[in-house]
Structures are given as structure tokens and as C-alpha cells.
Design a protein around this motif. Sequence first.
Motif, PDB file in Angstrom:
ATOM      1  N   VAL A 111       0.830  -1.210   0.000  1.00  0.00           N
ATOM      2  CA  VAL A 111       0.000   0.000   0.000  1.00  0.00           C
ATOM      3  C   VAL A 111       0.866   1.262   0.000  1.00  0.00           C
ATOM      4  O   VAL A 111       0.599   2.207  -0.734  1.00  0.00           O
ATOM      5  CB  VAL A 111      -0.966  -0.014   1.206  1.00  0.00           C
ATOM      6  N   ARG A 112       1.915   1.275   0.807  1.00  0.00           N
ATOM      7  CA  ARG A 112       2.715   2.501   0.949  1.00  0.00           C
ATOM      8  C   ARG A 112       3.756   2.694  -0.149  1.00  0.00           C
ATOM      9  O   ARG A 112       4.054   3.813  -0.531  1.00  0.00           O
ATOM     10  CB  ARG A 112       3.414   2.502   2.305  1.00  0.00           C
ATOM     11  N   VAL A 147      -2.599  -5.845  -3.177  1.00  0.00           N
ATOM     12  CA  VAL A 147      -3.635  -5.671  -2.165  1.00  0.00           C
ATOM     13  C   VAL A 147      -4.859  -5.114  -2.869  1.00  0.00           C
ATOM     14  O   VAL A 147      -4.788  -4.082  -3.532  1.00  0.00           O
ATOM     15  CB  VAL A 147      -3.191  -4.726  -1.036  1.00  0.00           C
ATOM     16  N   ARG A 160      -8.430  -3.559  -2.288  1.00  0.00           N
ATOM     17  CA  ARG A 160      -9.260  -2.923  -1.260  1.00  0.00           C
ATOM     18  C   ARG A 160     -10.639  -2.686  -1.849  1.00  0.00           C
ATOM     19  O   ARG A 160     -10.800  -1.958  -2.832  1.00  0.00           O
ATOM     20  CB  ARG A 160      -8.627  -1.599  -0.825  1.00  0.00           C
ATOM     21  N   ARG A 178      -0.974   2.290  -7.421  1.00  0.00           N
ATOM     22  CA  ARG A 178      -2.368   1.919  -7.240  1.00  0.00           C
ATOM     23  C   ARG A 178      -3.201   2.333  -8.438  1.00  0.00           C
ATOM     24  O   ARG A 178      -2.859   3.272  -9.158  1.00  0.00           O
ATOM     25  CB  ARG A 178      -2.943   2.501  -5.962  1.00  0.00           C
ATOM     26  N   HIS A 203      -3.644  -2.098  -5.124  1.00  0.00           N
ATOM     27  CA  HIS A 203      -2.289  -1.631  -4.827  1.00  0.00           C
ATOM     28  C   HIS A 203      -1.337  -2.718  -5.303  1.00  0.00           C
ATOM     29  O   HIS A 203      -1.546  -3.909  -5.009  1.00  0.00           O
ATOM     30  CB  HIS A 203      -2.107  -1.414  -3.322  1.00  0.00           C
TER      31      HIS A 203
END
Length: 123
Positions: A18-19, A91, A93, A23, A32
Motif C-alpha cells: 500500500v505505501r 492488495v 481494497r 495503485r 495496490h
Amino acid sequence: MLPTDNRLRRREDFATAVRRGRRAGRPSLVVHFRSGATDPHAPGESVSQPRAGFVVSKAVGGAVVRNKVKRRLRHLMRERVAQLPPGSLVVVRALPPAGGAANEELARDLDAALQRLLGGGAR
């Protein structure tokens, strides 16, 4: 079901994707993607299997709806994990519209987001 080797389980892996990853957003989900990540528990060795994890918050719906969305996303990702580069972290979401979305709509959004991230499409 997504094989165990292809699942993200550790918080650090989710945070890395995520960081530090890129994305792509769609109406029902955000994907992501972090390419070529290494496993911190095996210094110098890259993880051979691409891995995917899912985040479905209470904003999507109640427990039954959230679990249904997670199952559907895991099934869709199982069919697409082979096109991911080795060692990549993904990831997915889910956004609130995912709770009422049809399988075809989730598949279309997931495909579009992955194509944008893997193909380097325009932002």
C-alpha cells in the motif's frame, strides 16, 4: 480458492504494497501493486510466488456481505495470479459499491486495474 502460497498474511506485506506500491482505482475497488518485493525474513532472496491480500471494511456492508465480497475477490484473483510477475505483492481494497456489485462487474474492475498496473497504462 486462492492457494496458501499466493496469500498475503503479514501486516508488513500489506503495508509495503500500500505505501510503496502503485495503485489503480475503479468504481468498486482499488488495487495496490508492488513489483519484485523481497521477503524480509529471507535476506537477499526474492519471493518466487506473487501474493495477494484483500481489505474489506465495514463500509462495504455487514459481516455476511464482507465475507461474500472477500470470497468472490479471492476466486477472481486465483484466476489472475498467473499473470503477475514473480515476487509481486497485490492488495485489493473493496469500496462500498463492491457489496452490491455483480461478479462480472468485480471481474471487469479487477481486470482493468491490473491491466493498468501491469501494462503501465495512462493515469
